[in-house]
Motif scaffolding. Structure first.
Motif, short mmCIF file in Angstrom:
data_model
loop_
_atom_site.label_atom_id
_atom_site.label_comp_id
_atom_site.label_asym_id
_atom_site.label_seq_id
_atom_site.Cartn_x
_atom_site.Cartn_y
_atom_site.Cartn_z
N ARG A 141 0.93 6.82 -6.61
CA ARG A 141 -0.24 7.69 -6.80
C ARG A 141 0.13 9.14 -6.49
O ARG A 141 -0.27 10.06 -7.19
N ARG A 153 0.77 4.34 -2.52
CA ARG A 153 0.67 5.74 -2.08
C ARG A 153 1.75 6.59 -2.77
O ARG A 153 1.49 7.70 -3.19
N GLU A 208 -0.49 12.27 -8.75
CA GLU A 208 -1.42 13.33 -8.29
C GLU A 208 -0.73 14.69 -8.39
O GLU A 208 -1.37 15.68 -8.73
N PHE A 221 0.82 -1.21 0.00
CA PHE A 221 0.00 0.00 0.00
C PHE A 221 0.86 1.27 0.00
O PHE A 221 0.51 2.24 -0.67
N TRP A 256 -3.06 10.49 7.50
CA TRP A 256 -3.05 11.48 6.41
C TRP A 256 -4.48 11.63 5.89
O TRP A 256 -5.35 10.84 6.21
N CYS A 312 -6.52 2.28 2.71
CA CYS A 312 -7.64 3.25 2.69
C CYS A 312 -7.14 4.52 2.02
O CYS A 312 -6.02 4.96 2.29
N TRP A 313 -7.97 5.12 1.16
CA TRP A 313 -7.66 6.45 0.64
C TRP A 313 -8.43 7.49 1.43
O TRP A 313 -9.26 7.16 2.28
N GLU A 314 -8.17 8.75 1.11
CA GLU A 314 -8.68 9.88 1.89
C GLU A 314 -10.21 9.85 2.02
O GLU A 314 -10.91 9.67 1.02
N TYR A 327 -10.72 5.53 -6.14
CA TYR A 327 -10.20 6.66 -5.38
C TYR A 327 -10.89 7.96 -5.77
O TYR A 327 -11.70 7.98 -6.71
N SER A 328 -10.59 9.01 -5.02
CA SER A 328 -11.17 10.35 -5.22
C SER A 328 -12.70 10.34 -5.23
O SER A 328 -13.33 10.83 -6.18
#
Lengths: 298, 418
Positions: A280, A277, A284, A273, B193, B232-234, B271-272
């Protein structure tokens, strides 16, 4: 490692050789596995905090559904030895069979499966030593296997088990932890990183008049991601890069946001993961700034 | 705020930017005001001395360093400035009273009336300063400040214990958490985060790494969900509620979870996520197969699939439409409600909806020039640079801010006139 550290290291080896035999480690699981004792906080101290139950849970998490497939890979091996001849560890250690790639997977994951995941903390330490310090993940063994068995993939799974359990050589674990917490390999905070960019622009003008290190320039042709060490310990690399871009007339920028470090040390311990991150995060940043291309240091 | 914009004057040439190039050593962060009447830049009139140039006029103060220039909706410039070994914030021509060793992550509230910045003190501790009032507590590190929708509160990810060089045991003490208005959550984590405020500005959610280095969850006000995931994403709050949605990784793939419960189908990646302003629809970027991207609305992917990249989905104000930019075969495409506009571009920025949601406009690059593209039609005028278009309150006109023949111009045109 700087030149003084290398000198100290070489002196220590010479001293040890002069003093004669070093203390030996003999694996309690495989008596033919005999090595020098190498103290390492990441292997020696972390392992003392593990329980057999915890280890079993983590192994199941990592390989649970793949157990039959992995077992069949290990059992399909017919000991032809082609992987051994492809392995620099095996060749450079007098063809010691305990360095053979197939031995490494049998002694680690093979043993975990054989014991139905019930292995003790000392065994995890043994596995960590094998997969982190006696295999470079170069993939040559897998390429040479006549059955196409992916030996390296198994080594990597064992690395992941060790990582989740926190049993990883100190330096490697330290880098994994900084990527997890700061998204760079050198524990550099957001403010120190940005401060460094301003500082290097100011230093750079003495060598190239009006040098500029653009930050967050939208629509730039190139977004440059340095290697973590550059703004930390190789700071002059930043203004050198800026000088090259200025002289070449390239429209470029750096990001002010996290994931400015192009390195991905998490890959070496299979921290999937954090690997995601990082990748990505690089994209981003490129998306946010609408740059045309990404340039990475390596 | 749009009422303050002059929607009657069709064209104004505000400043000759080319002439600035001869006046200054360099020009940085060229930025127009929201109403288009001002164009500002950080300029260097003498070696290593910086100031703001607004419509060609220089501000008096000179600084050693400047960055993060932007305008508030009152059309005042805001910038981080550094002189006499201290950073502070410049608003208009007034500086904050407080100065700090370092300032970064300049963040404005939605109405732009509140300004939050991460700060580092002379004692080398970090925190946040909101509207010139620093947090009472500072921490070993602080990062990624976020500001509440009402502009009254701030949150930042913080490090609560001093790190010891190469002490790999330190990480396991759970040294990171979120501080809200300077007060750290009671619980700390291996890392955190992606903090975000609820729409009522009272709650904060964040990604947290929980029990080991491969276990993640979402914490709301410091309390993690009772479910853990391998990634997990935001997170986002559903507007008007305390419900939190986040992309999560499960053994079956990536999906969306709401308050810990799975609410979407599984994909290779999700995501997003974005919730429509009325809170009724949910969009996210999804990866239906490896190397292919699209948008899914309420769990259902669009039919169009793109092979390089997709940008964040954007809802119209009424929530009925979704627009985004996709990169496919090295070209940028505009996609609205799963329909791809006919033209492709070398670069394209986020689509902007009219307040009524019936029109979409954006800036895009074609053959090295920049164009306003509205409702699928490329504008006639080629610019050297453009900023995002702004719709009039009734949606009938577009404010265009761009550089043409080296001059900054503002134009007000109807969609037909573009």
């Amino acid at each position: 490692m700087n030149e003084f550290a290398i000198e100290r290291y070489l002196n220590r080896i010479i001293e040890e050789r002069e003093q004669g035999e070093k203390e030996k480690y003999v694996s309690p699981y495989f008596p033919e596995y005999v090595r020098e004792v190498v103290p390492d906080m990441g292997l020696d101290e972390r392992v003392s905090q593990l329980t057999t139950e915890q280890i079993e849970r983590v192994i199941k998490r990592v390989i649970g559904k793949q157990t039959a497939r992995l077992k069949s890979i290990i059992e399909t091996c017919m000991h032809c030895g082609l992987c051994s001849d492809a392995c620099q560890w095996y060749i450079s250690n007098d063809r010691d069979p305990t360095y053979a790639p197939v031995a490494k997977i049998r002694m680690t994951l093979g043993e975990m499966i054989k014991r139905n995941f019930k292995v003790d903390p000392e065994f995890i330490k043994f596995c960590a030593r094998v997969v982190f310090t006696e295999c470079n993940i170069c993939h040559r063994c897998s390429m040479y296997c006549p059955f196409g068995l992916d030996i390296t993939a198994i080594i990597r799974l064992v690395r992941r088990i060790c990582f989740i359990l926190g049993v990883v050589p100190q330096r490697q674990l330290d880098q994994a932890q900084t990527h997890i917490t700061f998204l760079n390999q050198v524990w550099l905070s957001q403010n120190d990183y940005l401060d460094t960019l301003f500082w290097r622009e100011e230093e750079g003008i003495y060598e190239l008049k009006n040098l500029r290190i653009p930050i967050d320039k939208e629509g730039a042709e190139i977004l440059w991601f340095p290697l973590g060490a550059e703004p930390k310990t190789g700071v002059d690399h930043i203004d050198r890069f800026a000088k090259i871009m200025a002289v070449a007339g390239v429209d470029w920028t750096m990001t002010s946001k996290d994931t400015w470090d192009s390195s991905n040390m998490s890959m070496f311990i299979n921290d999937y993961f954090t690997m995601e991150r990082i990748v990505r995060g690089l994209y981003e940043n490129a998306k946010r700034l609408r740059v045309k291309r990404i340039v990475l240091t390596e | 705020m749009e009422e303050k914009i002059d929607w009657g004057t069709k064209e104004k040439v505000i400043a000759d930017i080319n002439s600035w190039k001869g006046r200054f050593i360099d020009i940085r962060e060229l930025t127009p005001s929201h109403d288009g009447e001002k164009i500002a830049a950080i300029v260097q009139p003498e070696t290593r001395k910086f100031t703001l140039c607004i419509n060609g006029k220089l501000q008096e103060n000179l600084f050693d360093r400047m960055y993060s220039l932007r305008f508030n909706l009152e059309n005042q410039p805001i910038c981080l400035v550094y002189a006499d070994f201290q950073w502070t914030v410049l608003v208009g021509d007034t500086m904050w009273e407080n100065g700090f060793d370092m300032m970064w992550n300049l963040t404005l509230s939605p109405d732009t009336k509140s300004i939050a910045v991460n700060i580092r003190t002379a004692e080398m501790t970090s925190g946040v300063c909101l509207n010139d009032v620093p947090w009472e507590n500072t921490f070993f590190e602080a990062s990624d400040v976020v500001i509440s929708p009402d502009g009254k509160r701030t949150a930042s990810h913080v490090q609560i214990r001093q790190r010891e060089e190469l002490n790999i045991h330190w990480f396991y003490q759970k040294n990171f958490t979120v501080a809200v208005d300077g007060k750290a959550w009671d619980n700390s984590f291996l890392t955190t985060w992606g903090a975000t405020f609820s729409s009522d500005s009272q709650h904060v959610a964040s990604v947290v790494m929980t029990s080991d280095a491969a276990t993640y969850s979402i914490a709301v006000d410091g309390i993690p969900w009772d479910k853990e995931f391998s990634g997990c994403w935001e997170p986002i709050f559903v507007p008007g509620t305390l419900d939190v949605i986040a992309p999560v990784e499960t053994p079956r793939g990536w999906t969306l979870a709401e308050n810990g419960a799975i609410i979407w189908p599984y994909f290779h990646q999700v995501y997003s996520p974005k919730v429509s302003p009325d809170g009724k629809r949910l969009a996210a970027i999804v990866v239906p197969e490896v190397g292919k991207w699209t948008v899914a609305i309420d769990g259902k992917p669009w039919k169009n699939i793109f092979n390089q990249m997709i940008f964040n989905p954007i809802f119209s104000p009424d929530g009925s439409k979704v627009a985004t930019i996709a990169k496919h075969n090295n070209k940028y495409l505009v996609v609205v409600d799963d329909k791809v506009w006919p033209d492709s571009f070398e670069n394209a920025w986020d689509p902007v909806f009219s307040p009524q949601g019936d029109k979409v406009a954006l800036r895009a690059e074609k053959k090295g020039k920049f164009f306003i593209v509205a409702n699928g039609k490329i504008g006639k005028t080629a610019y050297e640079w453009l900023w995002d278009p702004i719709f009039s309150p009734d949606g009938s006109k577009i404010l265009i801010r761009g550089i043409e023949n080296g001059k900054y111009v503002r134009r007000v045109l109807s969609i037909d006139e573009i």
